[in-house]
Motif scaffolding. Sequence first.
Motif, PDB file in Angstrom:
ATOM      1  N   THR A  75      43.074  38.084  29.621  1.00 15.73           N
ATOM      2  CA  THR A  75      43.217  38.812  30.891  1.00 15.73           C
ATOM      3  C   THR A  75      41.875  38.899  31.620  1.00 15.73           C
ATOM      4  N   THR A  79      40.882  37.089  35.211  1.00 15.40           N
ATOM      5  CA  THR A  79      40.235  37.806  36.317  1.00 15.40           C
ATOM      6  C   THR A  79      38.969  37.083  36.770  1.00 15.40           C
ATOM      7  N   GLN A  82      39.719  34.089  38.894  1.00 15.94           N
ATOM      8  CA  GLN A  82      40.073  34.356  40.291  1.00 15.94           C
ATOM      9  C   GLN A  82      38.836  34.397  41.199  1.00 15.94           C
ATOM     10  N   THR A 144      52.730  36.898  40.743  1.00 14.31           N
ATOM     11  CA  THR A 144      52.355  37.798  39.642  1.00 14.31           C
ATOM     12  C   THR A 144      53.462  37.886  38.596  1.00 14.31           C
TER      13      THR A 144
END
Length: 390
Positions: A75, A79, A82, A144
Amino acid sequence: MAARLPRPHRDDVRIALGGLLGGLVLWGVGLYSRTPDDPISLVDAGWAVLVPLVVMAGCELLRRTRPRTALIIGTLTLTADQLTRGSLATVVMFTDLVYAAVLYGSAGAARRIPWITGLITVIATVWPVAAWQKPEGLLIGAFTGLVTFTPAATGWIVRNHRDTAAAERLRAEQTALLAEMDRTQAVAAERARMARELHDMVANHLSAIAIHSTAALSIDDPKTSRDALAVIRENSVDGLAEMRRLIGILRDGSGDREPAATPTLDGLATLVDGARANGLDVHLDTDHGQVPAPVELAAYRIVQESLTNALKHAGPGRVTVALAQRESVLDVRVTSPYGHRGAPRAPGSGAGLVGMRERAALLGGTFAAGRDGALWAVRATLPLTEGAAA
């Protein structure tokens, strides 16, 4: 000493290598998830996407052995991805980490992750639409959900199917174990039944043969020897016939039928006559009506074994056989003079009392044997209907 990480599964190694090579190919041809002018991309250098790619591939090595750790690191890595131009291979490997965390993680994690990802999907759908007032915000929620909730739900479904299959397999193994236990018990019960039949059918004849052969050898009298030999021959023929019937049952294979000529209470007179011929002073007193076949067989065998024991152990005097039917039970009582011999007149196995007690117990009845003053008394109470013994 620091704990060593578990060795990754070979399939996880293949998945990690496949994801890494796929990401390198996409990077090599210049395919990224976002354009350089995307405002979210803080690092425009193409090589920056390789760092999250390599870390995510490393997380794939832990997808089965440490799924929770792999998901947390994955995770954070997604992030970080991105903030670069992004790699589709990194996103795809993250979806696999979500799927693996639900499938291989703890039961609590498997329940929580779908709810958390579902909540994140809802927020990612509602918030952009409310903030931008444009339907294009739905695309963020859809993306998402595709990355988080869809793999989590898939993992939950697969895990449920796997757990159900494991439960069914365990249930099948337990059923097979119970069936084997039932089979073993059935075999043991059948062997016990055959042992009782063999003992009751043959012991009486062999005891008479042993006693009369002893008399023929010990008394030097031609008439006594001829009479003894006649009794020996009669008991030998009868014993052989009953042995053949028992062997027929054993060869039958079904094991669910009694001998071809099952003894009945009508045959007690013949049984008593045979005992008298063997030297017993037997008095028969019967008072009964119609009796079920299993009760008839049990009563007959109990009387037969009692007379055999009287022939081997009893002292001089009268042997009394009494059968009386009262209400819904049949009382069987055999008394004989209590013997004072140092040894029985014929050898025995000691299984006679056990067999009589088993026969009574199988019908739900009671059995008792012991000294009653100057007599040895055998008494059995056999119910004619189920539950009547009480």
